[in-house]
Motif scaffolding. Structure first.
Motif, PDB file in Angstrom:
ATOM      1  N   PHE A 102      99.720  69.283  12.512  1.00 14.18           N
ATOM      2  CA  PHE A 102      99.932  69.847  13.626  1.00 14.18           C
ATOM      3  C   PHE A 102     100.469  70.892  13.761  1.00 14.18           C
ATOM      4  O   PHE A 102     100.511  72.030  12.555  1.00 14.18           O
ATOM      5  N   VAL A 103     100.688  71.803  14.477  1.00 11.98           N
ATOM      6  CA  VAL A 103     100.439  73.467  15.110  1.00 11.98           C
ATOM      7  C   VAL A 103     101.763  72.875  15.922  1.00 11.98           C
ATOM      8  O   VAL A 103     102.385  72.457  17.078  1.00 11.98           O
TER       9      VAL A 103
ATOM     10  N   VAL B 264     101.515  70.438  18.265  1.00 10.83           N
ATOM     11  CA  VAL B 264     100.236  70.200  19.235  1.00 10.83           C
ATOM     12  C   VAL B 264      99.542  69.652  18.022  1.00 10.83           C
ATOM     13  O   VAL B 264      99.098  70.127  16.801  1.00 10.83           O
TER      14      VAL B 264
ATOM     15  N   LEU C  72      96.428  68.291  16.222  1.00  8.74           N
ATOM     16  CA  LEU C  72      94.731  68.623  15.549  1.00  8.74           C
ATOM     17  C   LEU C  72      93.836  67.523  15.411  1.00  8.74           C
ATOM     18  O   LEU C  72      94.664  67.182  14.236  1.00  8.74           O
TER      19      LEU C  72
ATOM     20  N   LYS D 133      90.382  69.640  13.027  1.00 11.79           N
ATOM     21  CA  LYS D 133      90.350  71.331  13.872  1.00 11.79           C
ATOM     22  C   LYS D 133      90.912  71.179  15.298  1.00 11.79           C
ATOM     23  O   LYS D 133      91.552  72.226  15.140  1.00 11.79           O
ATOM     24  N   VAL D 134      90.512  70.042  15.513  1.00 15.92           N
ATOM     25  CA  VAL D 134      90.156  71.176  17.576  1.00 15.92           C
ATOM     26  C   VAL D 134      91.336  70.309  17.905  1.00 15.92           C
ATOM     27  O   VAL D 134      92.727  68.622  17.517  1.00 15.92           O
ATOM     28  N   ALA D 135      92.411  71.112  18.657  1.00 16.90           N
ATOM     29  CA  ALA D 135      92.949  71.229  19.170  1.00 16.90           C
ATOM     30  C   ALA D 135      93.960  69.955  20.092  1.00 16.90           C
ATOM     31  O   ALA D 135      92.959  70.008  21.632  1.00 16.90           O
TER      32      ALA D 135
ATOM     33  N   MET E 188      94.875  69.041  23.324  1.00 17.84           N
ATOM     34  CA  MET E 188      96.501  69.771  23.987  1.00 17.84           C
ATOM     35  C   MET E 188      96.641  68.975  25.083  1.00 17.84           C
ATOM     36  O   MET E 188      97.657  68.797  26.087  1.00 17.84           O
TER      37      MET E 188
ATOM     38  N   PHE F  29      90.257  74.694  21.756  1.00 12.79           N
ATOM     39  CA  PHE F  29      91.141  75.741  20.681  1.00 12.79           C
ATOM     40  C   PHE F  29      90.589  74.804  19.079  1.00 12.79           C
ATOM     41  O   PHE F  29      90.790  73.671  19.326  1.00 12.79           O
ATOM     42  N   TYR F  30      89.887  75.252  18.148  1.00 13.40           N
ATOM     43  CA  TYR F  30      89.137  74.727  17.503  1.00 13.40           C
ATOM     44  C   TYR F  30      89.509  75.374  15.870  1.00 13.40           C
ATOM     45  O   TYR F  30      88.805  74.819  15.054  1.00 13.40           O
ATOM     46  N   ASP F  31      90.946  75.815  15.842  1.00 15.93           N
ATOM     47  CA  ASP F  31      91.748  75.993  14.675  1.00 15.93           C
ATOM     48  C   ASP F  31      92.974  75.962  15.054  1.00 15.93           C
ATOM     49  O   ASP F  31      93.687  76.315  16.009  1.00 15.93           O
ATOM     50  N   LYS F  32      93.977  75.462  13.776  1.00 15.47           N
ATOM     51  CA  LYS F  32      95.260  75.464  13.869  1.00 15.47           C
ATOM     52  C   LYS F  32      95.384  76.891  14.016  1.00 15.47           C
ATOM     53  O   LYS F  32      96.559  77.578  14.738  1.00 15.47           O
TER      54      LYS F  32
ATOM     55  N   THR G  65      95.514  77.952  18.158  1.00 11.57           N
ATOM     56  CA  THR G  65      96.331  76.995  18.761  1.00 11.57           C
ATOM     57  C   THR G  65      97.806  77.413  18.922  1.00 11.57           C
ATOM     58  O   THR G  65      98.435  77.760  19.311  1.00 11.57           O
TER      59      THR G  65
END
Lengths: 101, 303
Positions: A17-18, A29, A31, A34-36, A38, B261-264, B267
């Motif tokens: 998560f971010v 968010v 992941l 690695k893809v978020a 959204m 978005f494709y990385d932490k 994002t």
């Protein structure tokens, strides 16, 4: 509760998560590879955000409840119920992970 | 050193914070600005220069790149395609595979952020002698803008924007919910429409601004306005405008962003930008009916 269960610790899943804070609230968010994602953003109120902050260090449920009681002036049984419900939901959503003893 | 172009078109396009200098290294590619034709004037200072070159090839070579993200055109698109963003070190690749375009089979563009170059190889369709394209042709131009906007910490959003006196207002919603209708209502009241579909948001100094971007089907000159208010719009039997607060407001605004978005780290940076906008610009939930009353209602808002 068995001894083994008491040793279970919980920790926030920081890798998948971010996480960001805005005021007292928190947003996460997810992941996937690695893809978020959204479309599956999670938002947490102040209490949820505090629980997750405490779980940056692995804790047992009892340790977590003790610390939350220090933070909030609330009835213990209500807090236990709320924390347990939060942990159940957050575990199911992979927001927190279980560390087996 | 950059390869000497055989067919220098001398076409320059400005985007917020960016100057794109186009050339063709194959004689069979002709750049014909359509939607981008009026974007030869800059609204921002200190633009970063990228050299963009187009050439033709028999087949594209994506070896060494790893796939980061992909998507496809909306169902029913006139020219269906698949897009993929790939990565290799300081480079980002954009691959477009057209299903049934008359001119192009495939495109592979490489953005090299250490050299500030964008080199795109175009595979012509069977029997095509000359490729004639807008410098920011679809969908390559749109994906390129997404990558470049993120690179410089800007935000692209599905939204319409209007400037009325000195106040810029942004209206965002999912497609078909009234972005263009709302822009049209403000236009009929004398406001300038920055764009009615997609906006590029950029922070200059400590304030956010909105810009239009080149669109494929109509030529607009570059426009900008301060971002003073954001409205999450929906059509409703009555006008109802309610200020939203906190993270809920920020996330509802973010939901209409153009975000791949494709990385932490990427994002995280996007979230920082959205939260910065939400901490600075009031966000309203806005139900509106099809009449000009909504203009007066919104103009009467007090924080």
């Amino acid at each position: 509760m068995s001894e083994e269960q008491q040793e279970i610790r919980y920790r926030v899943n920081g890798a998948d998560f971010v996480t960001r804070q805005m005021g007292n609230e928190m947003v996460m968010v997810p992941l996937t590879d690695k893809v978020a994602d959204m479309t599956s953003v999670l938002t947490l109120n102040e209490v949820g955000a505090d629980i997750l902050r405490l779980l940056e260090t692995p804790q047992t449920k009892e340790e977590l409840i003790r610390q939350m009681l220090d933070l909030y002036d609330v009835d213990e049984s209500t807090l236990i119920e709320d924390v347990e419900a939060f942990i159940a939901e957050a575990t199911q959503k992979n927001v927190i992970e279980i560390i087996q003893p | 050193m950059r390869e000497e172009s055989k067919n220098t078109e001398g076409i320059v396009i400005f985007l917020p914070g960016l100057k794109l200098d186009f050339s063709c290294t194959s004689a069979d590619v002709k750049l014909v600005p359509l939607g981008s034709s009026l974007f030869n004037d800059s609204l921002t200072e200190g633009n970063q220069l990228f050299h963009v070159s187009y050439s033709t090839t028999e087949s594209v070579d994506t070896s060494g790149f790893s796939r980061a993200l992909s998507g496809e055109s909306f169902p029913g698109a006139e020219i269906p395609y698949t897009w993929t963003i790939l990565r290799k070190d300081h480079q980002v690749g954009i691959h477009i595979d057209f299903d049934d375009d008359l001119q192009l089979e495939e495109v592979f563009g490489v953005i090299d952020f250490s050299q500030n170059t964008i080199s795109a190889a175009l595979v012509p369709g069977d029997g095509v002698q000359e490729i004639s394209i807008d410098p920011l042709f679809q969908p390559f131009g749109s994906v390129l803008m997404v990558v470049l906007a993120h690179y410089q910490d800007d935000v692209l959003v599905h939204a319409s924007g209007v400037l009325e006196n000195v106040k810029g207002r942004l209206f965002t919603a999912v497609s078909g919910t009234g972005k263009s209708t709302m822009a049209g209502i403000w236009k009929s009241e004398g406001a300038t429409v920055i764009n009615d579909d997609r906006l590029w948001l950029r922070k200059i100094g400590d304030r956010w601004y909105m810009f239009n971007t080149p669109m494929p089907y109509y030529a607009q000159k570059p426009l900008m306005a301060p971002l003073n208010e954001i409205f999450l719009i929906r059509q409703s039997p009555d006008n109802e405008v309610t200020k939203l607060a906190g993270i809920n407001a920020a996330m509802r605004f973010m939901a209409n962003g153009i975000q791949h978005f494709y990385d932490k780290e990427m994002t995280g940076r996007h979230l920082d930008r959205i939260l910065d906008i939400a901490s600075q610009v009031p966000i309203y939930d806005c139900g509106f009916k099809l009449s000009n009353d909504i203009v007066r209602e919104i103009k009467g808002l007090r924080d």
